[in-house]
Design a protein around this motif. Structure first.
Motif, PDB file in Angstrom:
ATOM      1  N   VAL A  28       0.734  -1.263  -0.072  1.00 38.45           N
ATOM      2  CA  VAL A  28       0.232  -0.069   0.035  1.00 38.45           C
ATOM      3  C   VAL A  28       0.927   1.160  -0.140  1.00 38.45           C
ATOM      4  O   VAL A  28       2.064   1.029   0.254  1.00 38.45           O
ATOM      5  N   SER A  64      -6.898  -3.267   1.622  1.00 35.59           N
ATOM      6  CA  SER A  64      -6.560  -2.330   0.821  1.00 35.59           C
ATOM      7  C   SER A  64      -6.072  -1.139   1.438  1.00 35.59           C
ATOM      8  O   SER A  64      -6.391  -0.843   2.480  1.00 35.59           O
ATOM      9  N   TYR A  65      -5.808  -0.206   0.613  1.00 40.32           N
ATOM     10  CA  TYR A  65      -5.224   1.075   0.988  1.00 40.32           C
ATOM     11  C   TYR A  65      -6.601   1.838   1.709  1.00 40.32           C
ATOM     12  O   TYR A  65      -6.679   2.304   2.705  1.00 40.32           O
ATOM     13  N   ARG A  66      -7.629   1.760   0.911  1.00 40.39           N
ATOM     14  CA  ARG A  66      -8.754   2.469   1.322  1.00 40.39           C
ATOM     15  C   ARG A  66      -9.546   1.899   2.712  1.00 40.39           C
ATOM     16  O   ARG A  66     -10.071   2.508   3.521  1.00 40.39           O
ATOM     17  N   LYS A 222     -16.272  -0.297  -5.862  1.00 36.53           N
ATOM     18  CA  LYS A 222     -15.295  -1.310  -5.638  1.00 36.53           C
ATOM     19  C   LYS A 222     -14.395  -1.912  -6.956  1.00 36.53           C
ATOM     20  O   LYS A 222     -13.422  -2.159  -6.885  1.00 36.53           O
ATOM     21  N   ASN A 225     -12.279   0.887  -7.936  1.00 32.39           N
ATOM     22  CA  ASN A 225     -11.055   0.850  -6.835  1.00 32.39           C
ATOM     23  C   ASN A 225     -10.098  -0.435  -7.100  1.00 32.39           C
ATOM     24  O   ASN A 225      -8.812   0.004  -7.262  1.00 32.39           O
ATOM     25  N   ASP A 226     -10.485  -1.466  -7.268  1.00 30.80           N
ATOM     26  CA  ASP A 226      -9.686  -2.525  -7.580  1.00 30.80           C
ATOM     27  C   ASP A 226      -9.128  -2.677  -8.906  1.00 30.80           C
ATOM     28  O   ASP A 226      -7.938  -3.018  -9.124  1.00 30.80           O
ATOM     29  N   HIS A 230      -6.413   2.541  -5.717  1.00 33.76           N
ATOM     30  CA  HIS A 230      -7.049   3.734  -4.824  1.00 33.76           C
ATOM     31  C   HIS A 230      -6.967   5.164  -5.256  1.00 33.76           C
ATOM     32  O   HIS A 230      -7.734   5.923  -4.826  1.00 33.76           O
ATOM     33  N   GLY A 233      -9.843   5.739  -7.154  1.00 38.86           N
ATOM     34  CA  GLY A 233     -10.989   5.600  -6.281  1.00 38.86           C
ATOM     35  C   GLY A 233     -10.957   6.954  -5.588  1.00 38.86           C
ATOM     36  O   GLY A 233     -12.190   7.500  -5.311  1.00 38.86           O
ATOM     37  N   ASP A 234      -9.999   7.478  -5.123  1.00 35.46           N
ATOM     38  CA  ASP A 234     -10.080   8.711  -4.330  1.00 35.46           C
ATOM     39  C   ASP A 234     -10.760   9.752  -5.241  1.00 35.46           C
ATOM     40  O   ASP A 234     -11.234  10.915  -4.917  1.00 35.46           O
TER      41      ASP A 234
END
Length: 507
Positions: A28, A64-66, A222, A225-226, A230, A233-234
């Motif tokens: 991460v 995950s980082y999230r 998700k 994000n995957d 991330h 995702g952010d």
């Protein structure tokens, strides 16, 4: 923040090394938040954090980082902010005590000077020679000079204390804002939501004003994000937060409740206005094209599922959240990328009068314009549209029944639009030409969609979405509100919160 009883270089180095190795093992990003999380974890100083992290590590998939960042935001960050607030509070107390001490000294100096003035006055009165007067005047000037110097020193100390207090107050305000805001998106956080909804509901009950709640969930977050990481995702979370903010008013409370769910509390807003806001948010988000910043690679579009409910006077905040969450679930189960709302006549119709057990459109007396013909046709539109929610009505299973249902619905819509235009023309409605153009566009789009459903190119869910969102939510519950004053003194409610569409930009 980890507070150790004494500095132990060997132990601190060992903890730091464990934190770094854990971050590397999980692959991460290495940022200050991740380091603080794992340093705190391995120090063993935060039992709540250790329980949460152990539960995550017990799962089969690496976190995950999230997931880890959510833990940091929920547990580590509040603890650090609490320490900051406590520290600033102690400094404020010290500065306040210092200022009070300075004021006490100023009062003492002032009293001493007044005493010396009184003594000088007695000397002047009793003086029997010019020399005595000169001596008294010299003593008075000396006391005055001392008083002035003392006063200047005290003023300087007070000014310094006031500046320190101002700086500390600004720091405290900043920390409080951080405590109540989501660091990633900039909107309020769950703590702010919990603090606001009860207060706003209490105000709504006191003033007998409407209040609605909108819950927003990013569809397939998700997956993005995957697939893209991330950082993308952010970016999606920030984008959605921006579109929500631009769709709302200044006094609406916009919160990220955690993960990919947002909430908007709409004071002084009935269900009709909340529907308009929700639909504006859905459309704005859906029209944003996602591009990879480095390669310009298209990553598709994101959509949202939204649930809406209006507060019922006397009910708890938990009840409102539960009802909005129910309709959010309905929006997701109906295929996502839609608004699902509670539309019973709140406060005037008992909940038992409306069947909410099945998805579909629910008529509300708040939708009545005051014109008998238009209102009866609107009700019939709800009935015919709800027929499309019949699970047996599928192109492959019942093609003839589906064709009849579609024809009945669209024929009714065409006749209703013609009758409505005639009524508005008779009333000299100023927005008639725009209304006619909107009707023509809706009819053309509906006919194209009907043919595509029959041929199997589009699904029945697409047609339901068009009827619910375009014909009902956007047209009937938003555009039609413009002519309601022609038939009754007060419109059903403002379609507040809509915003202009913005051009797609990079994520």
């Amino acid at each position: 923040m980890v507070v150790l009883p004494e500095f132990d270089l060997e132990r601190v180095s060992s903890i730091a090394d464990q934190a770094v190795r854990q971050i590397q093992a999980l692959e991460v990003p290495f940022d200050p938040q991740m380091f603080e999380l794992w340093f705190t974890y391995y120090s063993g100083r935060n039992q709540k954090l250790n329980i949460a992290v152990n539960a995550i590590l017990a799962e089969q998939r690496p976190p995950s980082y999230r997931v880890l960042r959510d833990v940091y935001d929920a547990i580590v960050s509040p603890a650090r902010l609490t320490e900051l607030v406590h520290g600033i509070g102690e400094q404020l107390q010290q500065q306040t005590n210092g200022a009070l001490g300075t004021i006490t000294m100023a009062t003492g100096a002032s009293n001493a000077f007044l005493k010396e003035l009184a003594q000088a006055d007695q000397v002047i009165i009793s003086a029997d020679s010019q020399g005595g007067l000169r001596s008294a005047a010299a003593a008075l000037l000396k006391s005055t000079a001392v008083a002035l110097r003392t006063n200047q020193a005290l003023q300087s100390r007070l000014a310094e204390s006031a500046e320190q207090i101002r700086v500390l107050q600004n720091r405290l305000d900043l920390v409080q804002r951080e405590t109540l805001s989501d660091p990633l998106t900039g909107v309020a956080n769950r703590r702010m939501f919990d603090a606001s909804i009860g207060r706003l509901i209490e105000q709504a009950d006191q003033h007998d004003s409407p209040l609605s709640l909108v819950l927003i969930d990013i569809d397939n977050f998700k997956h993005f994000n995957d697939k893209f990481g991330h950082l993308v995702g952010d970016g999606i979370l920030r984008l959605v937060a921006t579109e929500i903010t631009q769709s709302c008013r200044a006094n609406d409370v916009i919160c990220r409740n955690g993960g990919d769910e947002f909430a908007v509390i709409l004071p002084e807003t009935p269900i009709e206005g909340a529907l308009a806001v929700a639909e504006a948010i859905r459309e704005r988000v859906m029209k944003r094209q996602l591009l990879r910043r480095s390669t310009k690679e298209p990553m598709g579009r994101i959509t949202t599922s939204i649930g809406v409910a209006q507060h019922q006077k006397g009910n708890s905040p938990e009840a409102l959240v539960a009802r909005a969450d129910k309709w959010l679930y309905s929006a997701k189960t109906l295929g996502r990328n839609r608004v699902s709302a509670e539309t019973s006549e709140l406060g005037e119709m008992d909940s038992s009068d409306v069947d909410r057990s099945e998805p579909g459109l629910h008529w509300s007396r708040a939708y009545e314009s005051g014109d008998a013909l238009i209102d009866s046709q609107h009700r019939e539109l709800f009935v015919l549209a709800n027929a499309l929610f019949d699970p047996s009505l599928k192109p492959e299973a019942a093609p003839r029944e589906l064709t009849l249902a579609l024809d009945r619905l669209l024929s009714h819509v065409a006749k209703h639009f013609a009758d409505e235009e005639a009524e508005l023309s008779a009333r000299h409605f100023r927005g008639l030409s725009g209304h006619q153009a909107a009707h023509a566009t809706l009819l053309r789009d509906a006919d194209d969609l009907k043919n595509e459903v029959r041929s199997g190119l589009r699904t029945l869910g697409d047609l339901r979405e068009f009827i619910v969102n375009e014909v009902v939510a956007q047209h009937m519950l938003t555009a039609d509100l413009e002519f309601f004053p022609l038939f009754r003194p007060t419109p059903a409610g403002p379609g507040a919160g809509q915003a202009e569409q913005c051009q797609p930009e990079q994520c």
